[in-house]
Motif scaffolding. Structure first.
Motif, PDB file in Angstrom:
ATOM      1  N   ARG A 140       0.321  -4.109   2.766  1.00  0.00           N
ATOM      2  CA  ARG A 140       1.270  -2.998   2.630  1.00  0.00           C
ATOM      3  C   ARG A 140       0.822  -1.688   3.282  1.00  0.00           C
ATOM      4  O   ARG A 140       1.583  -0.747   3.335  1.00  0.00           O
ATOM      5  N   ARG A 164       0.298  -1.348  -3.629  1.00  0.00           N
ATOM      6  CA  ARG A 164       1.121  -1.998  -4.653  1.00  0.00           C
ATOM      7  C   ARG A 164       0.781  -1.470  -6.044  1.00  0.00           C
ATOM      8  O   ARG A 164       1.658  -1.294  -6.895  1.00  0.00           O
ATOM      9  N   GLN A 188      10.428  -1.085   4.824  1.00  0.00           N
ATOM     10  CA  GLN A 188       9.716  -0.271   3.846  1.00  0.00           C
ATOM     11  C   GLN A 188      10.339   1.116   3.737  1.00  0.00           C
ATOM     12  O   GLN A 188      10.408   1.692   2.650  1.00  0.00           O
ATOM     13  N   ALA A 194       8.418  -4.851   0.890  1.00  0.00           N
ATOM     14  CA  ALA A 194       7.450  -5.258   1.918  1.00  0.00           C
ATOM     15  C   ALA A 194       7.100  -6.723   1.708  1.00  0.00           C
ATOM     16  O   ALA A 194       6.998  -7.194   0.578  1.00  0.00           O
TER      17      ALA A 194
END
Length: 661
Positions: A140, A164, A188, A194
């Motif tokens: 991410r 996250r 995103q 994502a």
């Protein structure tokens, strides 16, 4: 400023285990310390979350869960997480310490990199992400700050799952986008969602930056950069750095496609394409350092060599930054930002509102606008019908299927991958053919089917044990293989003239039409034991299951020596048959070998026969010859060591000594 005086953790024993030596990085979310694990006596990096996050139970719960998931990853290109814990108000991670620097530091020092070197930085990053994607984990926040280059040349990815974990905090809420704006995928930005393809997008942006020395988008605010990610296509790196080869333009274009469905499915898919691209690059070319293009700004993070990206958030609204941010202003930082602030067009919402009000005040402009639209429509129609509606199918044969698919999509085809076909010349997973074929003229947007090669067709070697040679040949030919060499081997388990085994062995895959060698049984052969002592011969034969009968006769041979046998050595026999041995009683004149009974000196010159039993055959032969004897070898069980020797004791020089192996 001396961090020893300003940081109370330095010098402390965290959780009774980690002695904090020094601080090596600090960010908005965490500080990273160099520490000694006093239990295992090893140096580690300890990442301690800032107090504002450590006091948030939702963050701590998510942080612990993500730490456990990342700790389960075992890959040489991922910074290993050893431990997670809490000590009072301190929530921490214990990680592998990687002496070195970040990829951001390399970019700051050198500017852009040569194509081959850029790929050699990205390939291990893709390998690390691919391992995580297989385990169901998404990074991410892929960016140069989270890629570490160890002093020994290893490339490591750090900070899996921290973005996250932030999603669970009370500092964020629905409608926030989280990530580093310069590397954030369109999905995103727009949805906050994502997946593996979002990481692929981040790698594509990072590869663009390595090749050009700058990020593809720049703007006065993070939101203007985010707008470009959503509405613009990443330019070809060669448009900025002319020496970037077309294959890397294609790789960047595939990875940064605004539609996630058109990107490589995950990092492993992009890894295959990257390795194939690297293989096609020339080994000669630029090797020196590049200077950054005019106007590219370089970060001066001041990060300690070996520091891990500290991640983290700063408090002041509206932006919260993670990491040691470098390059390109806010586009280089991880951020939380309301998606509602994303401009919907180049002019921004205020400009749109102004134009709407102006039209309301000037309603007669509507007629003018409508007329302009009609004129534009007529002009567009003329242009549209004047354009060519056909396109030529490119020659993609021999290219990696992933790269070929991305190139065809870029050319406007709808791409399908057909069933793979065997081929001896085209490597597996490369394009064998296309439908329509190369050079065909088709309508734009047509379906182009790529037929991948399955490589040479291979066939498993069948089981032909215990078949006759003729039966084995027929069965091997039936599956599409041929019989090569035929050799024979003694066997006391497989009957004579039946197959003992094959080479390659059963189940091994052989190229269609390839050779399979057969080993045929000679059956059980009678061993030649003449010259052996009676006791040795009788024991050996009885151990083999034979019924032994002894006949003694006068002979000049040393008493107790086997001088004959029936059946003779080498004769095919059945197990358990009767074997008659003829044993010498010595000369019939009553003379005996007195020196063997130690009752007198032997007549004439004699030499003691060396005991070479159980020695290697080669060494035994050399030793006997060195003692002045001739050597005769006989196969008994087929080992490479001596089983028996005869005669023994004292023998005249030049006598023949028989050794069995």
């Amino acid at each position: 400023m001396d961090t020893t005086l300003s940081d109370p953790l330095i010098g402390q024993l965290l959780d009774g285990r980690y002695r904090v030596e020094s601080r090596i990085a600090r960010g908005g979310m965490a500080s990273v310390y160099l520490a000694l694990d006093v239990r295992l006596e090893r140096t580690v990096a300890v990442k301690v979350m800032h107090r504002s996050l450590a006091e948030d139970p939702q963050f701590v719960r998510r942080f612990i869960g993500e730490a456990k998931s990342v700790a389960g990853l075992s890959h040489p290109n991922i910074v290993q997480v050893f431990d997670q814990g809490t000590d009072g108000a301190n929530v921490y991670l214990s990680m592998e310490y990687v002496p070195g620097r970040t990829l951001r530091d390399v970019l700051s020092e050198r500017g852009r990199l040569p194509a081959r070197e850029a790929l050699e930085m990205v390939i291990p990053v893709l390998a690390a992400l691919g391992s995580a994607h297989q385990a169901g984990l998404i990074h991410r926040d892929v960016k140069p700050e989270n890629v570490l280059l160890a002093d020994d040349g290893r490339v490591k990815v750090v900070d899996f799952g921290l973005a996250r974990a932030i999603e669970a905090t009370n500092q964020t809420k629905t409608g926030m986008m989280i990530g580093t704006i310069g590397y954030m995928s369109p999905e995103q930005v727009t949805t906050g969602q994502a997946d593996a393809r979002s990481d692929v997008y981040g790698v594509g942006i990072m590869l663009f930056e390595l090749l050009t020395g700058r990020q593809p988008y720049e703007g006065e605010s993070p939101m203007s950069v985010a707008y470009q990610h959503v509405h613009d296509s990443v330019p070809a790196p060669s448009s900025i750095a002319a020496d970037v080869p077309p294959s890397l333009d294609a790789l960047v274009a595939a990875a940064t496609d605004r539609d996630p469905a058109r990107r490589p499915a995950d990092a492993n898919a992009m890894l295959i394409a990257a390795v194939e691209t690297h293989r096609g690059l020339p080994r000669t070319g630029q090797t020196g350092q590049h200077t950054a293009p005019h106007g590219v700004r370089h970060s001066t993070t001041g990060q300690h060599p070996g520091a891990h990206s500290s991640g983290g958030f700063q408090a002041p609204p509206p932006l919260v930054y993670v990491g040691e941010g470098a390059g390109g202003g806010s586009a280089g930082h991880t951020m939380i930002q309301p998606r509602s602030e994303l401009p919907t067009d180049a002019g921004g919402s205020a400009g749109s509102a102004g134009r709407a009000g102006f039209l309301r005040r000037r309603s007669n402009w509507f007629v003018i606008g409508l007329a302009l639209v009609m004129v534009a429509g007529i002009a567009f129609s003329g242009w549209w019908f004047s354009q060519s509606r056909t396109v030529t199918v490119p020659d993609l044969v021999g290219q990696n299927i992933v790269l070929a698919k991305q190139a065809a999509l870029k050319d406007g085809f709808e791409v399908k991958v057909g069933k793979a076909r065997f081929d001896d010349k085209v490597e597996k997973d490369n394009v064998l053919d296309t439908e329509p074929g190369p050079g065909a003229e088709v309508t734009k947007g047509s379906v182009l089917t790529l037929i991948p090669s399955a490589g040479p067709e291979t066939i498993a070697v069948p089981d032909v044990a215990n078949l006759s040679e003729a039966e084995a040949r027929a069965k091997i030919a039936e599956v599409g293989l041929t019989v090569g060499r035929v050799s024979k081997k003694e066997s006391d388990t497989v009957p004579r003239d039946q197959v003992v085994g094959t080479n390659p062995s059963v189940g091994k895959r052989v190229k269609k039409g390839g050779n399979v060698n057969l080993v045929i049984s000679l059956g059980l052969l009678m061993p030649d034991i003449t010259g052996m002592t009676r006791d040795e011969a009788e024991k050996f034969l009885r151990d083999k299951g034979f019924n032994v009968q002894i006949d003694e006769t006068a002979n000049d041979a040393q008493p107790g020596t086997v001088i004959g046998q029936d059946p003779a050595g080498g004769t095919p026999v059945e197990a358990g048959i009767e074997v008659r041995l003829t044993v010498s009683k010595g000369p019939d004149n009553g003379w005996h070998w007195p020196w063997d009974n130690n009752d007198s000196e032997p007549p004439g010159e004699v030499v003691v026969v060396p005991d070479v039993r159980f020695k290697a055959l080669k060494d035994a032969t050399r030793e006997l010859r060195a003692a002045g004897f001739k050597v005769k070898t006989r196969k008994l069980v087929g080992t490479r060591r001596v089983i028996q020797e005869s005669p023994s004791g004292h023998q005249p020089p030049g006598s023949t000594i028989t050794i069995w192996h």
